[in-house]
Design a protein around this motif. Structure first.
Motif, PDB file in Angstrom:
ATOM      1  N   THR A   8       0.851  -1.196   0.000  1.00 23.60           N
ATOM      2  CA  THR A   8       0.000   0.000   0.000  1.00 23.60           C
ATOM      3  C   THR A   8       0.877   1.233   0.000  1.00 23.60           C
ATOM      4  O   THR A   8       1.770   1.376   0.836  1.00 23.60           O
ATOM      5  N   LEU A   9       0.632   2.099  -0.964  1.00 17.79           N
ATOM      6  CA  LEU A   9       1.332   3.372  -1.060  1.00 17.79           C
ATOM      7  C   LEU A   9       0.380   4.458  -0.590  1.00 17.79           C
ATOM      8  O   LEU A   9      -0.805   4.441  -0.927  1.00 17.79           O
ATOM      9  N   ARG A  10       0.943   5.419   0.148  1.00 16.72           N
ATOM     10  CA  ARG A  10       0.105   6.445   0.747  1.00 16.72           C
ATOM     11  C   ARG A  10       0.478   7.831   0.228  1.00 16.72           C
ATOM     12  O   ARG A  10       1.654   8.114  -0.028  1.00 16.72           O
ATOM     13  N   CYS A  11      -0.545   8.677   0.098  1.00 19.18           N
ATOM     14  CA  CYS A  11      -0.343  10.038  -0.395  1.00 19.18           C
ATOM     15  C   CYS A  11      -1.188  11.015   0.405  1.00 19.18           C
ATOM     16  O   CYS A  11      -2.398  10.815   0.556  1.00 19.18           O
ATOM     17  N   SER A  12      -0.553  12.081   0.879  1.00 18.94           N
ATOM     18  CA  SER A  12      -1.280  13.183   1.511  1.00 18.94           C
ATOM     19  C   SER A  12      -1.184  14.390   0.598  1.00 18.94           C
ATOM     20  O   SER A  12      -0.079  14.862   0.309  1.00 18.94           O
ATOM     21  N   PRO A  13      -2.309  14.906   0.110  1.00 14.66           N
ATOM     22  CA  PRO A  13      -2.264  16.036  -0.827  1.00 14.66           C
ATOM     23  C   PRO A  13      -1.897  17.332  -0.131  1.00 14.66           C
ATOM     24  O   PRO A  13      -1.852  17.407   1.102  1.00 14.66           O
ATOM     25  N   GLN A  57      -9.736   7.333  -1.949  1.00 11.90           N
ATOM     26  CA  GLN A  57      -9.456   8.595  -1.277  1.00 11.90           C
ATOM     27  C   GLN A  57     -10.362   8.677  -0.064  1.00 11.90           C
ATOM     28  O   GLN A  57     -11.579   8.498  -0.188  1.00 11.90           O
ATOM     29  N   PHE A  58      -9.777   8.948   1.060  1.00  6.05           N
ATOM     30  CA  PHE A  58     -10.486   8.916   2.328  1.00  6.05           C
ATOM     31  C   PHE A  58     -11.092  10.278   2.675  1.00  6.05           C
ATOM     32  O   PHE A  58     -10.762  11.286   2.029  1.00  6.05           O
ATOM     33  N   PRO A  59     -12.006  10.326   3.673  1.00  4.96           N
ATOM     34  CA  PRO A  59     -12.638  11.601   4.042  1.00  4.96           C
ATOM     35  C   PRO A  59     -11.651  12.706   4.382  1.00  4.96           C
ATOM     36  O   PRO A  59     -11.937  13.886   4.161  1.00  4.96           O
ATOM     37  N   ASP A  60     -10.466  12.357   4.910  1.00  5.34           N
ATOM     38  CA  ASP A  60      -9.485  13.409   5.201  1.00  5.34           C
ATOM     39  C   ASP A  60      -8.672  13.775   3.956  1.00  5.34           C
ATOM     40  O   ASP A  60      -7.723  14.541   4.039  1.00  5.34           O
ATOM     41  N   LEU A  61      -9.034  13.235   2.831  1.00  9.50           N
ATOM     42  CA  LEU A  61      -8.501  13.496   1.485  1.00  9.50           C
ATOM     43  C   LEU A  61      -7.182  12.781   1.184  1.00  9.50           C
ATOM     44  O   LEU A  61      -6.719  12.873   0.036  1.00  9.50           O
ATOM     45  N   HIS A  62      -6.601  12.073   2.129  1.00  9.85           N
ATOM     46  CA  HIS A  62      -5.424  11.318   1.760  1.00  9.85           C
ATOM     47  C   HIS A  62      -5.855  10.139   0.891  1.00  9.85           C
ATOM     48  O   HIS A  62      -7.029   9.718   0.906  1.00  9.85           O
ATOM     49  N   SER A  63      -4.926   9.610   0.136  1.00  9.00           N
ATOM     50  CA  SER A  63      -5.251   8.536  -0.791  1.00  9.00           C
ATOM     51  C   SER A  63      -4.274   7.376  -0.607  1.00  9.00           C
ATOM     52  O   SER A  63      -3.133   7.572  -0.185  1.00  9.00           O
ATOM     53  N   GLU A  64      -4.739   6.197  -0.930  1.00  4.99           N
ATOM     54  CA  GLU A  64      -3.895   5.010  -0.891  1.00  4.99           C
ATOM     55  C   GLU A  64      -4.026   4.255  -2.210  1.00  4.99           C
ATOM     56  O   GLU A  64      -5.134   4.154  -2.757  1.00  4.99           O
ATOM     57  N   ILE A 116      -5.067   6.694 -12.105  1.00  6.42           N
ATOM     58  CA  ILE A 116      -6.397   6.966 -11.596  1.00  6.42           C
ATOM     59  C   ILE A 116      -6.439   8.335 -10.924  1.00  6.42           C
ATOM     60  O   ILE A 116      -5.401   8.827 -10.470  1.00  6.42           O
ATOM     61  N   GLN A 117      -7.624   8.943 -10.902  1.00  9.99           N
ATOM     62  CA  GLN A 117      -7.837  10.240 -10.277  1.00  9.99           C
ATOM     63  C   GLN A 117      -9.037  10.181  -9.341  1.00  9.99           C
ATOM     64  O   GLN A 117     -10.059   9.578  -9.686  1.00  9.99           O
ATOM     65  N   TYR A 118      -8.909  10.810  -8.193  1.00 13.52           N
ATOM     66  CA  TYR A 118     -10.018  10.961  -7.262  1.00 13.52           C
ATOM     67  C   TYR A 118     -10.253  12.441  -6.999  1.00 13.52           C
ATOM     68  O   TYR A 118      -9.321  13.244  -6.991  1.00 13.52           O
ATOM     69  N   TYR A 119     -11.519  12.772  -6.808  1.00 12.40           N
ATOM     70  CA  TYR A 119     -11.875  14.137  -6.436  1.00 12.40           C
ATOM     71  C   TYR A 119     -12.830  14.070  -5.259  1.00 12.40           C
ATOM     72  O   TYR A 119     -13.924  13.514  -5.381  1.00 12.40           O
TER      73      TYR A 119
END
Lengths: 114, 114
Positions: free
Chosen positions: B20-25, B68-75, B47-50
């Motif tokens: 699992t790779l994690r991203c915080s915008p 993409q999670f409610p706090d906007l970070h994505s995995e 892929i893109q999430y909004y």
């Protein structure tokens, strides 16, 4: 579908000289954005310059400028007074259509020689 | 510093495993994008999430999934890994998902599958 083509896999320039990197694209969109990103050996993606398609004036950022030819679907990057730190892979990218995603070309590896 | 944070920086794993790779915008950015850059190649859009919803899908394998999670970070989840999945995985973020806002890239996660 949009496509971006960079026909120069590698280029070399002497320090302090000027170099031009080529990019062509294909799209049926009337409004879009074009970008040049720089990827140095650290592999970071760094935004160099951005051009809005509805603006006729070519964008400039210090030593970096573009030659945007909308009818020809051409978007070249000119680097003036090349510096050793300009050595990097340069990617041309298109943004337009229904989403905000970027479509990248295959890149041009630029080497600045001392 | 783009403000986009990706963890981990490096990941080494074996074939058949799952990672699992994690991203915080960036603060305030609602849209997250995932790109794959294989060795000496350009960036391929995955892929893109909004704002928590999938907005666009590119050449993403069925073995890969993202959210993409409610706090906007994505995995980005990669399963049944193969040698060919070894690549640099970039996350990018932008303010809007469709209004041609610039993408800001993280420093990437380098995945090595052995």
């Amino acid at each position: 579908a949009q496509t971006v083509t960079q026909s120069q896999p590698e280029m070399s320039v002497q320090e302090a000289e000027t170099v031009t990197l080529s990019c062509t694209y294909d799209t049926s969109e009337s409004n879009y954005y074009l970008f040049w990103y720089k990827q140095p050996p650290s592999r970071q993606m760094i935004l160099v310059i951005r051009q809005e398609a509805y603006k006729q004036q070519n964008a400039t950022e210090n030593r970096f400028s573009v030659n945007f030819q909308k009818a020809a679907k051409s978007f070249s990057l000119k680097i003036s007074d090349s510096q050793l730190g300009d050595t990097a892979m340069y990617f041309c990218a298109f943004q337009g259509g229904a989403t905000n995603k970027l479509i990248f070309g295959t890149g041009t590896l630029l080497a600045v020689q001392p | 510093d783009s403000g986009v944070t990706q963890t981990p920086k490096h990941l080494i794993t074996a074939t058949g495993q799952r990672v699992t790779l994690r991203c915080s915008p960036r603060s305030g950015d609602l849209s997250v994008y995932w790109y794959q850059q294989s060795l000496d190649q350009g960036l391929q859009f995955l892929i893109q999430y909004y704002n928590g919803e999938e907005r666009a899908k590119g050449n993403i394998l069925e073995r890969f999934s993202a959210q993409q999670f409610p706090d906007l970070h994505s995995e980005l989840n990669l399963s049944s890994l193969e040698l060919g999945d070894s690549a640099l995985y970039f996350c990018a973020s932008s303010v809007e998902g469709w209004e041609y806002s610039p993408l800001h890239f993280g420093n990437g996660t380098r995945l090595t599958v052995t």
